[in-house]
Design a protein around this motif. Sequence first.
Motif, PDB file in Angstrom:
ATOM      1  N   CYS B 165       0.855  -1.266  -0.107  1.00 22.91           N
ATOM      2  CA  CYS B 165       0.004   0.035   0.161  1.00 22.91           C
ATOM      3  C   CYS B 165       0.885   1.213  -0.058  1.00 22.91           C
ATOM      4  O   CYS B 165       2.143   1.240   0.016  1.00 22.91           O
ATOM      5  N   SER B 167       1.243   3.450   2.251  1.00 23.88           N
ATOM      6  CA  SER B 167       2.053   3.600   3.569  1.00 23.88           C
ATOM      7  C   SER B 167       3.255   2.701   3.469  1.00 23.88           C
ATOM      8  O   SER B 167       4.338   2.951   4.248  1.00 23.88           O
ATOM      9  N   CYS B 168       3.110   1.603   2.976  1.00 23.84           N
ATOM     10  CA  CYS B 168       4.235   0.513   2.954  1.00 23.84           C
ATOM     11  C   CYS B 168       5.332   1.287   2.032  1.00 23.84           C
ATOM     12  O   CYS B 168       6.685   1.229   2.617  1.00 23.84           O
ATOM     13  N   CYS B 233       3.912  -2.395   8.576  1.00 24.41           N
ATOM     14  CA  CYS B 233       2.887  -1.217   8.118  1.00 24.41           C
ATOM     15  C   CYS B 233       1.633  -1.433   8.743  1.00 24.41           C
ATOM     16  O   CYS B 233       1.018  -2.398   8.699  1.00 24.41           O
ATOM     17  N   CYS B 236      -1.780  -1.546   6.343  1.00 26.14           N
ATOM     18  CA  CYS B 236      -1.899  -3.000   5.732  1.00 26.14           C
ATOM     19  C   CYS B 236      -2.659  -3.716   7.012  1.00 26.14           C
ATOM     20  O   CYS B 236      -3.404  -4.813   6.613  1.00 26.14           O
TER      21      CYS B 236
HETATM   22 ZN   LIG Z   1       0.764  -1.010   3.860  1.00 30.19          ZN
END
Ligand SMILES: [Zn+2]
Lengths: 92, 244
Positions: B165, B167-168, B233, B236
């Motif tokens: 994602c 944010s990852c 994360c 996730c």
């Molecule tokens: Zn993520």
Amino acid sequence: MRITIICYARFRDVFGEESIVEVPDSATILDAVRLLAGRVGPDADLLLTPEGLIRDYVMVVHQGSRILPAEAGTITLSDGDTFTLFPPVSGG
Amino acid sequence: MSSITTRYTRQIPLFGREGQEKLADATVFVAGAGGLGSPVATYLAVAGVGELIIVDDDLVQESNLNRQFLHANLNIGMRKVYSAAETLAALNPDLTLTAIPERITPDTVDSLTDGADILVDATDNFTTRYLLNETALTTGIPLVHGAVEGFSGQMTTIIPGETPCLSCLFPHPPPEKETPVIGATAGVIGSLQAMEVIKYLTGTGRLLAGRLLIWDGMSGRTDYLSVSHRPDCCVCHKYTVSKS
Ligand SMILES: [Zn+2]
């Protein structure tokens, strides 16, 4: 060992597009980044925190993969390695 | 849709009539009617995407006009989404356009994106980007991320449940400040985003999914990096069933 560091965007403006740094055997990505940053005086803070760590938003690309700043001190380089520094951007 | 064969003659060979119909049946959510939103919405509209939902709460300012070609001098002071709607309607009368002059907030993001087949991040801030990312993960709707500054930019496509994602990829947002940008930069990244949407909707090509494109127009360098799920994360973690 000779390491090539390729810089994009804002980092290229400050550190140059392609730089060679000489590092001792078994040096890490963090060691190489510190050497590069050491060449520019106060602008080094674009890449490094006051503690000498890579700023957490910096994108380091080594062998096609993203290396997180926190991992950079554990990734050992080999002679002739290249890595890329990219400053993610947020404009639209 | 009577002019479908004439208007789209030059692109139907690329993905067939079926592909063209898939575009006509699609709804694309475009967050932002600015620098990235201009090429994104324009190329999707002229390609024959059936419906665009465009959300932006800004007014057109003169300083937008070096890059935001959805708007012209006469639109200064107008809501960007209404100015965009006029431009896009003139480009393709078959387009259905929902123009929403609002800010995307945690309270509104779900209803705003409801019914969309794919989300395009053409925003200028990571607060909204992280919000769109969470919406993508909860709803399973893919998200095409793009961002620009100066002569450089980045883009990737997030397929919930498959790719890492946002944010990852960006656990920490880049520093946000008003940065210089030239229109052509937004043109490059925004066009690539529109291309991803067209590929996704027509089922053609290979998406930039799980890969981040980084581009520096000043040096002419482009690179792709493969990105992986960050086990730590927190986003996730919240939304996806654990995957190996
Ligand atoms: Zn993520």
